[in-house]
Design a protein around this motif. Structure first.
Motif, PDB file in Angstrom:
ATOM      1  N   ARG A  44      47.108 -14.874  -5.991  1.00  0.00           N
ATOM      2  CA  ARG A  44      46.577 -16.183  -5.510  1.00  0.00           C
ATOM      3  C   ARG A  44      47.611 -16.573  -4.477  1.00  0.00           C
ATOM      4  NH1 ARG A  44      43.574 -14.725  -8.719  1.00  0.00           N
ATOM      5  NH2 ARG A  44      42.315 -15.955 -10.283  1.00  0.00           N
ATOM      6  N   SER A  45      47.056 -17.290  -3.557  1.00  0.00           N
ATOM      7  CA  SER A  45      48.408 -17.614  -2.494  1.00  0.00           C
ATOM      8  C   SER A  45      48.927 -18.803  -3.126  1.00  0.00           C
ATOM      9  CB  SER A  45      47.604 -18.071  -1.202  1.00  0.00           C
ATOM     10  OG  SER A  45      46.489 -19.356  -1.351  1.00  0.00           O
ATOM     11  N   LEU A  46      50.025 -19.098  -2.303  1.00  0.00           N
ATOM     12  CA  LEU A  46      50.840 -20.416  -2.828  1.00  0.00           C
ATOM     13  C   LEU A  46      50.089 -21.646  -2.775  1.00  0.00           C
ATOM     14  CD1 LEU A  46      54.595 -19.648  -1.568  1.00  0.00           C
ATOM     15  CD2 LEU A  46      53.642 -19.613  -4.103  1.00  0.00           C
ATOM     16  N   ALA A  47      49.188 -21.686  -1.555  1.00  0.00           N
ATOM     17  CA  ALA A  47      48.400 -22.749  -1.358  1.00  0.00           C
ATOM     18  C   ALA A  47      47.265 -22.677  -2.484  1.00  0.00           C
ATOM     19  CB  ALA A  47      47.426 -22.546  -0.058  1.00  0.00           C
ATOM     20  N   GLN A  48      46.786 -21.946  -3.112  1.00  0.00           N
ATOM     21  CA  GLN A  48      45.906 -22.009  -4.082  1.00  0.00           C
ATOM     22  C   GLN A  48      46.592 -22.472  -5.470  1.00  0.00           C
ATOM     23  OE1 GLN A  48      44.619 -18.000  -3.688  1.00  0.00           O
ATOM     24  NE2 GLN A  48      42.228 -18.733  -3.496  1.00  0.00           N
ATOM     25  N   LEU A  49      47.663 -22.062  -5.606  1.00  0.00           N
ATOM     26  CA  LEU A  49      48.691 -22.386  -6.584  1.00  0.00           C
ATOM     27  C   LEU A  49      49.021 -23.864  -6.706  1.00  0.00           C
ATOM     28  CD1 LEU A  49      50.751 -21.221  -8.908  1.00  0.00           C
ATOM     29  CD2 LEU A  49      52.353 -22.087  -7.289  1.00  0.00           C
ATOM     30  N   ARG A  50      49.337 -24.289  -5.378  1.00  0.00           N
ATOM     31  CA  ARG A  50      49.749 -25.870  -5.427  1.00  0.00           C
ATOM     32  C   ARG A  50      48.156 -26.769  -5.620  1.00  0.00           C
ATOM     33  NH1 ARG A  50      52.154 -23.999  -0.612  1.00  0.00           N
ATOM     34  NH2 ARG A  50      50.532 -25.380   0.808  1.00  0.00           N
ATOM     35  N   GLU A  51      47.126 -26.120  -4.837  1.00  0.00           N
ATOM     36  CA  GLU A  51      45.917 -26.726  -5.249  1.00  0.00           C
ATOM     37  C   GLU A  51      45.708 -26.943  -6.677  1.00  0.00           C
ATOM     38  OE1 GLU A  51      41.099 -26.039  -4.231  1.00  0.00           O
ATOM     39  OE2 GLU A  51      42.746 -25.674  -2.731  1.00  0.00           O
ATOM     40  N   ALA A  52      45.765 -25.796  -7.461  1.00  0.00           N
ATOM     41  CA  ALA A  52      45.289 -25.808  -8.769  1.00  0.00           C
ATOM     42  C   ALA A  52      46.503 -26.855  -9.622  1.00  0.00           C
ATOM     43  CB  ALA A  52      45.653 -24.491  -9.482  1.00  0.00           C
ATOM     44  N   LEU A  53      47.686 -26.756  -9.256  1.00  0.00           N
ATOM     45  CA  LEU A  53      48.451 -27.815  -9.897  1.00  0.00           C
ATOM     46  C   LEU A  53      48.253 -29.132  -9.670  1.00  0.00           C
ATOM     47  CD1 LEU A  53      51.876 -25.801  -9.040  1.00  0.00           C
ATOM     48  CD2 LEU A  53      51.080 -26.419 -11.322  1.00  0.00           C
ATOM     49  N   ALA A  54      48.053 -29.278  -8.274  1.00  0.00           N
ATOM     50  CA  ALA A  54      47.349 -31.047  -8.122  1.00  0.00           C
ATOM     51  C   ALA A  54      46.119 -31.316  -8.926  1.00  0.00           C
ATOM     52  CB  ALA A  54      47.129 -31.043  -6.403  1.00  0.00           C
ATOM     53  N   GLN A  55      45.182 -30.423  -8.884  1.00  0.00           N
ATOM     54  CA  GLN A  55      44.142 -30.594  -9.496  1.00  0.00           C
ATOM     55  C   GLN A  55      44.422 -30.966 -11.185  1.00  0.00           C
ATOM     56  OE1 GLN A  55      40.800 -27.398  -9.723  1.00  0.00           O
ATOM     57  NE2 GLN A  55      39.491 -29.088  -9.194  1.00  0.00           N
ATOM     58  N   GLN A  56      45.424 -30.179 -11.631  1.00  0.00           N
ATOM     59  CA  GLN A  56      45.598 -30.071 -13.120  1.00  0.00           C
ATOM     60  C   GLN A  56      46.392 -31.325 -13.484  1.00  0.00           C
ATOM     61  OE1 GLN A  56      48.388 -26.960 -14.344  1.00  0.00           O
ATOM     62  NE2 GLN A  56      48.975 -28.093 -16.475  1.00  0.00           N
ATOM     63  N   TYR A  57      47.234 -31.974 -12.539  1.00  0.00           N
ATOM     64  CA  TYR A  57      47.841 -33.072 -12.706  1.00  0.00           C
ATOM     65  C   TYR A  57      47.305 -34.327 -12.181  1.00  0.00           C
ATOM     66  CZ  TYR A  57      51.770 -30.251 -14.865  1.00  0.00           C
ATOM     67  OH  TYR A  57      52.700 -29.683 -15.434  1.00  0.00           O
TER      68      TYR A  57
END
Length: 121
Positions: A44-57
């Protein structure tokens, strides 16, 4: 590790107008959980990681600077664990070895590429 992630209100420019935005400042624990969710052999890209984190929180965005700091912490422990023969957090699944941040992390690009190659075998 404890999850001490926080959400802050930060000003954000939208078409030249400053508006408030909820931004997640992720903990190392939050980063680790997202990395572990990436299946073996996938990236995954870091952008995808950040997007998933934002969504989770429930935030609008995840701070890229804080994310990079936490990735560095996770990578340092992961490289040490791998060298000691312990199970390592597979940070190589979310770090591009060709980008400057991948080259600067503990182990560097060579470590990331080697771990990715092992996972595909």
């Amino acid at each position: 590790m404890t999850d001490d992630s926080t959400i802050k209100i930060r000003p954000h420019s939208v078409s030249g107008v400053m508006v408030d935005q909820t931004m997640l400042l992720p903990s190392a624990e939050a980063i680790v959980r997202q990395i572990l969710a990436v299946p073996v052999g996938e990236t995954r890209s870091l952008a995808q990681l950040r997007e998933a984190l934002a969504q989770q929180y429930g935030a609008e965005a995840t701070c890229p600077v804080t994310t990079q700091r936490m990735i560095k912490v996770v990578a340092a422990k992961s490289v040490a664990d791998h060298q000691a023969g312990r199970q390592a957090v597979p940070f190589w699944r979310v770090v591009d070895p060709d980008k400057p941040n991948g080259k600067k992390l503990p182990g560097g690009s060579e470590f990331i590429l080697a771990r990715r190659k092992e996972e595909k075998a």
